[in-house]
Design a protein around this motif. Structure first.
Motif, PDB file in Angstrom:
ATOM      1  N   VAL A  45      59.768  83.525  57.141  1.00 25.41           N
ATOM      2  CA  VAL A  45      59.235  83.054  55.827  1.00 25.41           C
ATOM      3  C   VAL A  45      57.418  83.388  56.019  1.00 25.41           C
ATOM      4  N   SER A  46      56.927  82.939  57.087  1.00 27.15           N
ATOM      5  CA  SER A  46      55.658  83.042  57.163  1.00 27.15           C
ATOM      6  C   SER A  46      55.096  84.578  57.025  1.00 27.15           C
ATOM      7  N   GLU A  47      55.881  85.362  57.797  1.00 27.66           N
ATOM      8  CA  GLU A  47      55.555  86.843  57.900  1.00 27.66           C
ATOM      9  C   GLU A  47      55.553  87.311  56.407  1.00 27.66           C
ATOM     10  N   LEU A  48      56.730  87.020  55.649  1.00 27.25           N
ATOM     11  CA  LEU A  48      57.191  87.547  54.314  1.00 27.25           C
ATOM     12  C   LEU A  48      55.968  87.081  53.220  1.00 27.25           C
ATOM     13  N   ARG A  49      55.795  85.770  53.403  1.00 33.87           N
ATOM     14  CA  ARG A  49      54.672  85.284  52.573  1.00 33.87           C
ATOM     15  C   ARG A  49      53.300  85.939  52.482  1.00 33.87           C
ATOM     16  N   ARG A  50      52.835  86.255  53.834  1.00 31.88           N
ATOM     17  CA  ARG A  50      51.927  86.909  54.119  1.00 31.88           C
ATOM     18  C   ARG A  50      51.401  88.136  53.523  1.00 31.88           C
ATOM     19  N   ARG A  51      52.570  89.045  53.544  1.00 31.86           N
ATOM     20  CA  ARG A  51      52.915  90.355  53.200  1.00 31.86           C
ATOM     21  C   ARG A  51      52.966  90.299  51.351  1.00 31.86           C
ATOM     22  N   TYR A  52      53.911  89.473  51.076  1.00 28.47           N
ATOM     23  CA  TYR A  52      54.253  89.549  49.588  1.00 28.47           C
ATOM     24  C   TYR A  52      53.943  88.133  49.142  1.00 28.47           C
ATOM     25  N   PRO A  53      52.907  87.665  49.146  1.00 26.24           N
ATOM     26  CA  PRO A  53      52.549  85.909  48.543  1.00 26.24           C
ATOM     27  C   PRO A  53      53.573  85.827  47.215  1.00 26.24           C
ATOM     28  N   ASP A  54      53.935  86.438  46.258  1.00 29.92           N
ATOM     29  CA  ASP A  54      54.679  85.649  45.346  1.00 29.92           C
ATOM     30  C   ASP A  54      56.153  86.103  45.379  1.00 29.92           C
ATOM     31  N   CYS A  55      56.749  86.620  46.599  1.00 22.73           N
ATOM     32  CA  CYS A  55      57.923  86.801  46.586  1.00 22.73           C
ATOM     33  C   CYS A  55      58.888  85.562  46.556  1.00 22.73           C
ATOM     34  N   GLU A  56      60.326  85.931  46.436  1.00 19.07           N
ATOM     35  CA  GLU A  56      61.072  84.774  46.381  1.00 19.07           C
ATOM     36  C   GLU A  56      61.949  84.947  47.599  1.00 19.07           C
ATOM     37  N   ILE A  57      62.206  83.959  48.507  1.00 16.12           N
ATOM     38  CA  ILE A  57      62.755  83.902  49.794  1.00 16.12           C
ATOM     39  C   ILE A  57      64.055  83.093  49.727  1.00 16.12           C
ATOM     40  N   PHE A  58      65.164  83.644  50.019  1.00 16.14           N
ATOM     41  CA  PHE A  58      66.418  82.889  49.907  1.00 16.14           C
ATOM     42  C   PHE A  58      67.112  82.935  51.348  1.00 16.14           C
ATOM     43  N   PHE A  59      67.395  81.798  51.927  1.00 18.48           N
ATOM     44  CA  PHE A  59      68.007  81.608  53.272  1.00 18.48           C
ATOM     45  C   PHE A  59      69.529  81.522  53.211  1.00 18.48           C
ATOM     46  N   ALA A  60      70.214  82.304  53.486  1.00 14.77           N
ATOM     47  CA  ALA A  60      71.696  82.370  53.420  1.00 14.77           C
ATOM     48  C   ALA A  60      72.234  81.274  54.252  1.00 14.77           C
ATOM     49  N   THR A  61      72.830  80.132  53.782  1.00  9.97           N
ATOM     50  CA  THR A  61      73.271  79.185  54.710  1.00  9.97           C
ATOM     51  C   THR A  61      74.799  78.482  54.479  1.00  9.97           C
ATOM     52  N   ALA A  62      75.442  77.987  55.308  1.00 13.08           N
ATOM     53  CA  ALA A  62      76.637  77.616  55.080  1.00 13.08           C
ATOM     54  C   ALA A  62      76.492  75.887  55.016  1.00 13.08           C
ATOM     55  N   GLU A  63      75.229  75.605  55.515  1.00 12.22           N
ATOM     56  CA  GLU A  63      74.968  74.216  55.708  1.00 12.22           C
ATOM     57  C   GLU A  63      74.549  73.431  54.344  1.00 12.22           C
ATOM     58  N   ASP A  64      74.688  72.302  54.210  1.00 13.29           N
ATOM     59  CA  ASP A  64      74.177  71.625  53.214  1.00 13.29           C
ATOM     60  C   ASP A  64      73.106  71.200  53.097  1.00 13.29           C
TER      61      ASP A  64
END
Length: 410
Positions: free
Chosen positions: A27-46
């Motif tokens: 997440v940190s590396e993505l935001r550093r490169r694409y500050p306004d991106c949307e990040i979705f963590f795919a999870t089966a956990e609640d």
């Protein structure tokens, strides 16, 4: 609006601190490169992720099968409808968003990033490997670009009932834009065994990461609580998997001998866990010295950030969790690694520490050798720190996330 990238991260979880650390770094590396991106963590956990700078997308087996379609998908859809009907449809199908959440969501994704640590190889069961390959099947079906971030692969000496996996791996692993193998051995296997052209080798992404950008990962600053650690202390971080791949009594006997060596050198010993499931093993190790006040059991379920902060306090560590060793090395804390796969030795190799990495699978365990190097570490840990510093600065000269620009715009 068009330039706002959408990323989906698969393969992480919050139970295992290594998986959690990989998620935060990604997440940190993505935001550093694409500050306004949307990040979705795919999870089966609640999970409640209000405190984080990413969202979750429901990623349950059933939803994945429905999104993949075909007979299996149709069957899962029917099962879901019947199951929900039985609940008298009080709970909205699959809790908000319906059965087609994933199916509708995938076409909007710019890039799927898989950060599984180790899911493909003959140590795992068929079901788990198929579920891992489902990530690639989904990316392929919905034409989503994909990168497999540094992880372990192999060996692939599949038994008769798993032979079909060879063809699936050859076909599916050729789809991602890049497949990063964390170890030399994995990279060679994928290239030679499956003739894949998209394989590159890269060290672990947590190890490569120079610094976690807190404000890029967290919506509000996390509270880091760690206990006081007495000076001249050593951490013992066991791994439940070692007890599955090794011999329980032999391992407990080894821990007993190692701890005696430490106690005889006036060292305080702390037994702590790096993954939720390891608490029972920690308790078993403490039970070897029930009345000794210098063998401390820490029952804390540390976050990966807390683990990082606490491991710094030790002279050295005896570690069986891969990312436990990664966090030690990142803080220039030497460790003796008691591992169950080739990934541990290769990690130690990067840090000029290969003589301190041991394979403790049933027939490989060598107590005398391990005790010899424990004694050596007690004498030399200050010098080993310097070697680790050198290795770390080498590893951190590259960064596997630099590939993203090329993948997204390539």
């Amino acid at each position: 609006r068009n330039c706002m990238k959408k990323f989906m991260i698969t393969g992480a979880n919050f139970r295992n601190k290594g998986a959690q650390a990989m998620l935060f770094v990604t997440v940190s590396e993505l935001r550093r490169r694409y500050p306004d991106c949307e990040i979705f963590f795919a999870t089966a956990e609640d999970l409640n992720v209000d405190d984080y700078q990413f969202k979750t997308i429901k990623y349950k087996y059933r939803l994945k099968q429905i999104a993949l379609g075909g007979l299996k998908g149709f069957r899962e859809l029917l099962i879901s409808i019947v199951a929900d009907f039985v609940k008298i449809v009080i709970r909205y199908p699959e809790k908000k968003g319906g059965y087609f959440t994933l199916k509708n969501f995938l076409p909007q994704i710019d890039l799927m990033i898989d950060i599984s640590g180790f899911s493909l190889g003959d140590q795992w069961n068929r079901q788990g490997q198929e579920e891992y390959l489902d990530n690639i099947r989904l990316a392929k079906k919905y034409h989503v670009k994909m990168v497999l971030m540094p992880q372990s692969f192999g060996p692939f000496d599949y038994k008769q009932d798993q032979q079909a996996l060879h063809a699936e791996i050859r076909e599916l692993l050729s789809y991602p834009n890049v497949v990063y193998a964390r170890e030399q051995e994995g990279a060679v296997l994928l290239k030679e065994h499956y003739h894949l052209k998209n394989v590159r080798q890269s060290p672990d992404l947590v190890l490569q990461n120079k610094e976690l950008d807190f404000d890029k990962v967290f919506a509000k600053k996390p509270v880091i609580k760690i206990p006081d650690i007495l000076p001249h202390a050593v951490a013992i971080v066991p791994n439940k998997k070692c007890f599955q791949h090794g011999e329980k009594e032999a391992l407990l006997s080894l821990y007993h001998k190692v701890i005696e060596v430490l106690l005889n050198s006036s060292i305080e010993v702390y037994v702590l866990r790096h993954s939720k499931e390891d608490l029972t093993i920690c308790t078993m190790i403490k039970a070897l010295f029930p009345d000794n006040q210098r063998v401390h059991l820490l029952e804390n379920d540390f976050s990966c950030l807390e683990f990082d902060a606490v491991i710094r306090k030790f002279s050295f560590a005896i570690v069986s969790r891969f990312h436990g060793a990664v966090h030690s090395y990142k803080n220039c804390v030497p460790c003796i690694i008691l591992g169950w796969a080739v990934k541990y030795r290769e990690l130690a190799l990067y840090m000029n520490q290969e003589s301190y990495a041991f394979d403790i699978r049933a027939n490989n365990i060598n107590d005398a050798e391990i005790l010899k190097y424990t004694a050596q570490m007690i004498e030399n840990y200050q010098n080993e720190k310097m070697k680790i510093q050198e290795g770390l600065s080498q590893v951190q000269q590259s960064n596997c996330f630099n590939i993203l620009e090329e993948v997204i715009h390539g």
